[in-house]
Structures are given as structure tokens and as C-alpha cells.
Design a protein around this motif. Structure first.
Motif, PDB file in Angstrom:
ATOM      1  N   TRP A 133       0.817  -1.223   0.000  1.00 11.47           N
ATOM      2  CA  TRP A 133       0.000   0.000   0.000  1.00 11.47           C
ATOM      3  C   TRP A 133       0.845   1.266   0.000  1.00 11.47           C
ATOM      4  O   TRP A 133       0.289   2.365   0.083  1.00 11.47           O
ATOM      5  CB  TRP A 133      -0.935   0.001   1.205  1.00 11.47           C
ATOM      6  CG  TRP A 133      -1.880  -1.150   1.234  1.00 11.47           C
ATOM      7  CD1 TRP A 133      -1.930  -2.147   2.165  1.00 11.47           C
ATOM      8  CD2 TRP A 133      -2.904  -1.455   0.286  1.00 11.47           C
ATOM      9  NE1 TRP A 133      -2.913  -3.048   1.859  1.00 11.47           N
ATOM     10  CE2 TRP A 133      -3.539  -2.639   0.701  1.00 11.47           C
ATOM     11  CE3 TRP A 133      -3.357  -0.835  -0.887  1.00 11.47           C
ATOM     12  CZ2 TRP A 133      -4.584  -3.223   0.004  1.00 11.47           C
ATOM     13  CZ3 TRP A 133      -4.404  -1.418  -1.578  1.00 11.47           C
ATOM     14  CH2 TRP A 133      -5.004  -2.589  -1.134  1.00 11.47           C
ATOM     15  N   ASN A 134       2.172   1.103  -0.071  1.00 10.04           N
ATOM     16  CA  ASN A 134       3.063   2.270  -0.051  1.00 10.04           C
ATOM     17  C   ASN A 134       2.790   3.126   1.190  1.00 10.04           C
ATOM     18  O   ASN A 134       2.557   4.332   1.112  1.00 10.04           O
ATOM     19  CB  ASN A 134       2.884   3.111  -1.320  1.00 10.04           C
ATOM     20  CG  ASN A 134       3.994   4.124  -1.522  1.00 10.04           C
ATOM     21  OD1 ASN A 134       5.098   3.975  -0.991  1.00 10.04           O
ATOM     22  ND2 ASN A 134       3.720   5.172  -2.277  1.00 10.04           N
ATOM     23  N   LEU A 135       2.867   2.470   2.334  1.00 11.77           N
ATOM     24  CA  LEU A 135       2.507   3.110   3.598  1.00 11.77           C
ATOM     25  C   LEU A 135       3.653   3.863   4.262  1.00 11.77           C
ATOM     26  O   LEU A 135       3.415   4.603   5.221  1.00 11.77           O
ATOM     27  CB  LEU A 135       1.978   2.055   4.586  1.00 11.77           C
ATOM     28  CG  LEU A 135       0.702   1.318   4.195  1.00 11.77           C
ATOM     29  CD1 LEU A 135       0.311   0.339   5.295  1.00 11.77           C
ATOM     30  CD2 LEU A 135      -0.430   2.298   3.949  1.00 11.77           C
ATOM     31  N   CYS A 136       4.863   3.683   3.810  1.00 10.15           N
ATOM     32  CA  CYS A 136       5.989   4.404   4.421  1.00 10.15           C
ATOM     33  C   CYS A 136       5.884   5.865   4.005  1.00 10.15           C
ATOM     34  O   CYS A 136       6.289   6.245   2.905  1.00 10.15           O
ATOM     35  CB  CYS A 136       7.319   3.800   3.993  1.00 10.15           C
ATOM     36  SG  CYS A 136       7.512   2.053   4.456  1.00 10.15           S
ATOM     37  N   THR A 142       7.248   9.488  11.936  1.00  6.80           N
ATOM     38  CA  THR A 142       8.434  10.250  12.304  1.00  6.80           C
ATOM     39  C   THR A 142       9.585   9.846  11.385  1.00  6.80           C
ATOM     40  O   THR A 142       9.504   8.847  10.656  1.00  6.80           O
ATOM     41  CB  THR A 142       8.827   9.980  13.763  1.00  6.80           C
ATOM     42  OG1 THR A 142       9.231   8.601  13.889  1.00  6.80           O
ATOM     43  CG2 THR A 142       7.660  10.247  14.714  1.00  6.80           C
ATOM     44  N   THR A 143      10.675  10.600  11.437  1.00 10.79           N
ATOM     45  CA  THR A 143      11.841  10.278  10.603  1.00 10.79           C
ATOM     46  C   THR A 143      12.368   8.882  10.932  1.00 10.79           C
ATOM     47  O   THR A 143      12.698   8.097  10.032  1.00 10.79           O
ATOM     48  CB  THR A 143      12.943  11.319  10.829  1.00 10.79           C
ATOM     49  OG1 THR A 143      12.442  12.619  10.495  1.00 10.79           O
ATOM     50  CG2 THR A 143      14.159  11.021   9.969  1.00 10.79           C
ATOM     51  N   GLU A 144      12.416   8.552  12.223  1.00  9.28           N
ATOM     52  CA  GLU A 144      12.916   7.244  12.634  1.00  9.28           C
ATOM     53  C   GLU A 144      11.963   6.135  12.184  1.00  9.28           C
ATOM     54  O   GLU A 144      12.410   5.076  11.714  1.00  9.28           O
ATOM     55  CB  GLU A 144      13.094   7.195  14.148  1.00  9.28           C
ATOM     56  CG  GLU A 144      13.680   5.883  14.654  1.00  9.28           C
ATOM     57  CD  GLU A 144      13.891   5.873  16.152  1.00  9.28           C
ATOM     58  OE1 GLU A 144      14.284   4.809  16.676  1.00  9.28           O
ATOM     59  OE2 GLU A 144      13.664   6.908  16.803  1.00  9.28           O
ATOM     60  N   GLN A 145      10.656   6.360  12.318  1.00 10.61           N
ATOM     61  CA  GLN A 145       9.686   5.366  11.877  1.00 10.61           C
ATOM     62  C   GLN A 145       9.760   5.148  10.377  1.00 10.61           C
ATOM     63  O   GLN A 145       9.673   4.016   9.895  1.00 10.61           O
ATOM     64  CB  GLN A 145       8.276   5.806  12.273  1.00 10.61           C
ATOM     65  CG  GLN A 145       7.994   5.737  13.762  1.00 10.61           C
ATOM     66  CD  GLN A 145       6.689   6.424  14.137  1.00 10.61           C
ATOM     67  OE1 GLN A 145       6.009   7.004  13.293  1.00 10.61           O
ATOM     68  NE2 GLN A 145       6.336   6.371  15.410  1.00 10.61           N
ATOM     69  N   LEU A 146       9.937   6.230   9.638  1.00  7.08           N
ATOM     70  CA  LEU A 146      10.030   6.127   8.189  1.00  7.08           C
ATOM     71  C   LEU A 146      11.248   5.313   7.777  1.00  7.08           C
ATOM     72  O   LEU A 146      11.179   4.468   6.869  1.00  7.08           O
ATOM     73  CB  LEU A 146      10.090   7.527   7.572  1.00  7.08           C
ATOM     74  CG  LEU A 146      10.059   7.611   6.048  1.00  7.08           C
ATOM     75  CD1 LEU A 146       8.762   7.028   5.502  1.00  7.08           C
ATOM     76  CD2 LEU A 146      10.211   9.065   5.595  1.00  7.08           C
ATOM     77  N   GLU A 147      12.347   5.525   8.453  1.00  6.55           N
ATOM     78  CA  GLU A 147      13.563   4.764   8.151  1.00  6.55           C
ATOM     79  C   GLU A 147      13.352   3.276   8.436  1.00  6.55           C
ATOM     80  O   GLU A 147      13.720   2.417   7.627  1.00  6.55           O
ATOM     81  CB  GLU A 147      14.732   5.296   8.990  1.00  6.55           C
ATOM     82  CG  GLU A 147      16.053   4.606   8.714  1.00  6.55           C
ATOM     83  CD  GLU A 147      17.200   5.187   9.526  1.00  6.55           C
ATOM     84  OE1 GLU A 147      18.291   4.570   9.533  1.00  6.55           O
ATOM     85  OE2 GLU A 147      17.009   6.247  10.165  1.00  6.55           O
ATOM     86  N   LYS A 148      12.750   2.963   9.577  1.00  6.54           N
ATOM     87  CA  LYS A 148      12.465   1.564   9.911  1.00  6.54           C
ATOM     88  C   LYS A 148      11.491   0.947   8.917  1.00  6.54           C
ATOM     89  O   LYS A 148      11.631  -0.211   8.521  1.00  6.54           O
ATOM     90  CB  LYS A 148      11.895   1.470  11.328  1.00  6.54           C
ATOM     91  CG  LYS A 148      12.899   1.703  12.434  1.00  6.54           C
ATOM     92  CD  LYS A 148      12.235   1.515  13.791  1.00  6.54           C
ATOM     93  CE  LYS A 148      13.237   1.663  14.921  1.00  6.54           C
ATOM     94  NZ  LYS A 148      12.604   1.475  16.252  1.00  6.54           N
ATOM     95  N   ASP A 158       4.275  -0.599  17.647  1.00 10.81           N
ATOM     96  CA  ASP A 158       5.293   0.310  18.168  1.00 10.81           C
ATOM     97  C   ASP A 158       5.003   1.754  17.782  1.00 10.81           C
ATOM     98  O   ASP A 158       5.312   2.685  18.535  1.00 10.81           O
ATOM     99  CB  ASP A 158       6.677  -0.102  17.668  1.00 10.81           C
ATOM    100  CG  ASP A 158       7.132  -1.428  18.267  1.00 10.81           C
ATOM    101  OD1 ASP A 158       6.640  -1.791  19.347  1.00 10.81           O
ATOM    102  OD2 ASP A 158       7.976  -2.105  17.639  1.00 10.81           O
ATOM    103  N   VAL A 159       4.400   1.953  16.606  1.00  9.21           N
ATOM    104  CA  VAL A 159       4.000   3.299  16.195  1.00  9.21           C
ATOM    105  C   VAL A 159       2.992   3.858  17.188  1.00  9.21           C
ATOM    106  O   VAL A 159       3.089   5.006  17.636  1.00  9.21           O
ATOM    107  CB  VAL A 159       3.399   3.280  14.776  1.00  9.21           C
ATOM    108  CG1 VAL A 159       2.771   4.624  14.423  1.00  9.21           C
ATOM    109  CG2 VAL A 159       4.466   2.917  13.754  1.00  9.21           C
TER     110      VAL A 159
END
Length: 273
Positions: A133-136, A142-148, A158-159
Motif C-alpha cells: 500500500w506504499n505506507l511508508c 516520524t523520521t525514525e519510523q520512516l527509516e524503519k 510500536d507506532v
């Protein structure tokens, strides 16, 4: 379009409804992307490409709300079924947008915990959904969540947990059935068709309940502002239905004497005196 009858949380004429005096922003949904996608996907018998834009749809409604409500005495962020997953994805962003203008806030995800089975396959399962779904998306991560997310190391739970940590004054909750047939069948179908996992496709009701309980326990142990209500039932979603007014821990019909009933529990969660 079939107009829904005013039942459950939407029955504002019922004096017992804790949301009877609220205004509602309802974000409709048919895209299967947790209100968060931004992808072109094959759809239907002809596999024609369909534009899935759950993110843009949700964001447009939220931006409209900022213009419509300059201040709020009470705010509830809620979602039922897939909307519960949307709440987990979006609640941090919604709180960033609305918490400064809200005196009191309650967040509830109704009837979709996000159980993935077996537990040792949770990362590849969630990563599959993010890619499909291209959810990133920096729009709600957040920047950290996007990287993960881009590395396949992000879990939705965790989000949501990070959102609870950031907003300790906000009450977060879930309502679920211990044997929710829709959640169980969705996960079994997903693992069978998307991941080709035999173990996932054969998940039992007991395995669902155990995994769901451990997921909820993790939130309980880490955050004192998290609460949950569990019903011994296979029903799916409570807020949109009339049994919101009758459910107890023992079942949707009530009358078993078990307390608190869902209706007794909700007002204190929605807006404590």
C-alpha cells in the motif's frame, strides 16, 4: 448510497450515548489500506489499475476539520474494524493537529488489534503490507519510523506505543471480542494469499486470543494511559452497533450480571468527570 440507521455511537438521540453531544467527522473507507495508502493496485476480475489514496482522503478530512473546529472541549479519535488500524497509524499526526485546540482527548481503536500469526513472522508480514500500500509516509510517520519502515523493521504496535508515550495525558483504549471472527478470518486469508503461510492460514481461535492478549499486555505494561475492554464473543466492532449498549465481558446480549458493562465503561474513558 444506503443511509445507515442511527445506532450505536451514532445514535445521538439516546441519552446513554457518551457521544450524544458531539459533532462527527466521518471518513468513509473502501480502499483496504488502513486509511493510509498511496498506491496503484490491480483490482477486480480484470485486474485494472486502481488508484488507492487512503492517505489523501484521510488527510483532506483532517485538514477540513481544522478549519471547521477552532477549539474543542472534548475530542475522540476513533475507528472501527480497519478504522482501528487507521487510528493506530494516524493518532500521532491527528494529536499534533488537534491536541493544542482540545481540552480533553480520548483515542479508541474498536475491533482490530492487528494480530499477525505466527509471531515469528510478524516483521515480514507487516513489511508486506507497508510495501503493498506504499505506507511508508512522512505524512504520519516520524523520521525514525520512516527509516524503519523502508527497511522492513517497523511494527504498527510500536507506532501506536510511541504516540502513547508522547501524549501521556491522552487516554488510549481498545474494544475487542476475544474470538472476533472477522479479525481471525482476515488474518488467515492474508497469510494464505499474500504470505503463503500455512501456519498463519491455520491459526486457531485460541492462538488468536493468546497473541492478541500478549499484544495488549505489552501496551499495558509500558503505558498507564492505555485501557482495553474485552468481550467473550466472536462479534466484530462495537461502536457502530446497538449492542454497544448491552455488551458485557460475557457477551454482546448482556443480562449476565457481569460488570462493568461496555456502556458503564465507556463514559469514564470518553470523558471522565
Amino acid at each position: 448510497v444506503n443511509e445507515e440507521p442511527p445506532i450505536g455511537a451514532f445514535n445521538v438521540s439516546n441519552p446513554a450515548n457518551p457521544w450524544k453531544d458531539y459533532s462527527f467527522i466521518i471518513i468513509n473507507y473502501c480502499s483496504g489500506d488502513m486509511h493510509s495508502g498511496n498506491a496503484d493496485r490491480p483490482w477486480g476480475s480484470g485486474y485494472s489499475q486502481v488508484k488507492i489514496r487512503g492517505y489523501e482522503n484521510a488527510n483532506s478530512a483532517l485538514q477540513w476539520g481544522l478549519d471547521a473546529f477552532s477549539s474543542l472541549s472534548k475530542l475522540t479519535i476513533s475507528g472501527s474494524s480497519a478504522g482501528s488500524l487507521g487510528v493506530q497509524v494516524w493518532s500521532r499526526k491527528v494529536l499534533e493537529m488537534y491536541a493544542p485546540r482540545s481540552e480533553d482527548v480520548f483515542v479508541i481503536g474498536d475491533s482490530f488489534i492487528g494480530v499477525l500469526y505466527p509471531p515469528d513472522a510478524i516483521y515480514p508480514s507487516e513489511s508486506y503490507l507497508y510495501r503493498a500500500w506504499n505506507l511508508c509516509n512522512a505524512g504520519f510517520m516520524t523520521t525514525e519510523q520512516l527509516e524503519k519502515c523502508n527497511k522492513g523493521n517497523l511494527l504498527l504496535q510500536d507506532v501506536w506505543l510511541e504516540t502513547m508515550e508522547k501524549y501521556p495525558h491522552v487516554r488510549f483504549a481498545t474494544s475487542n471480542s476475544k474470538a472476533d471472527a472477522t479479525q481471525i478470518n482476515f488474518e488467515k486469508g492474508f497469510e494464505a494469499t499474500a504470505r503463503h503461510s500455512i501456519a498463519g492460514a491455520m491459526m486457531t481461535t485460541g492462538e488468536f486470543y493468546k497473541t492478541a492478549s500478549l499484544d495488549l499486555k505489552k501496551l499495558f505494561e509500558k503505558q498507564s494511559n492505555f485501557h482495553t475492554y474485552l468481550v467473550q464473543s466472536d462479534a466484530h466492532t462495537y461502536l457502530p452497533y446497538s449492542y454497544m449498549y448491552t455488551a458485557t465481558p460475557g457477551g454482546t446480549a448482556g443480562g449476565d450480571g457481569l460488570r462493568p458493562t461496555l456502556l458503564e465503561w465507556l463514559p469514564g474513558a470518553v470523558g471522565p468527570p
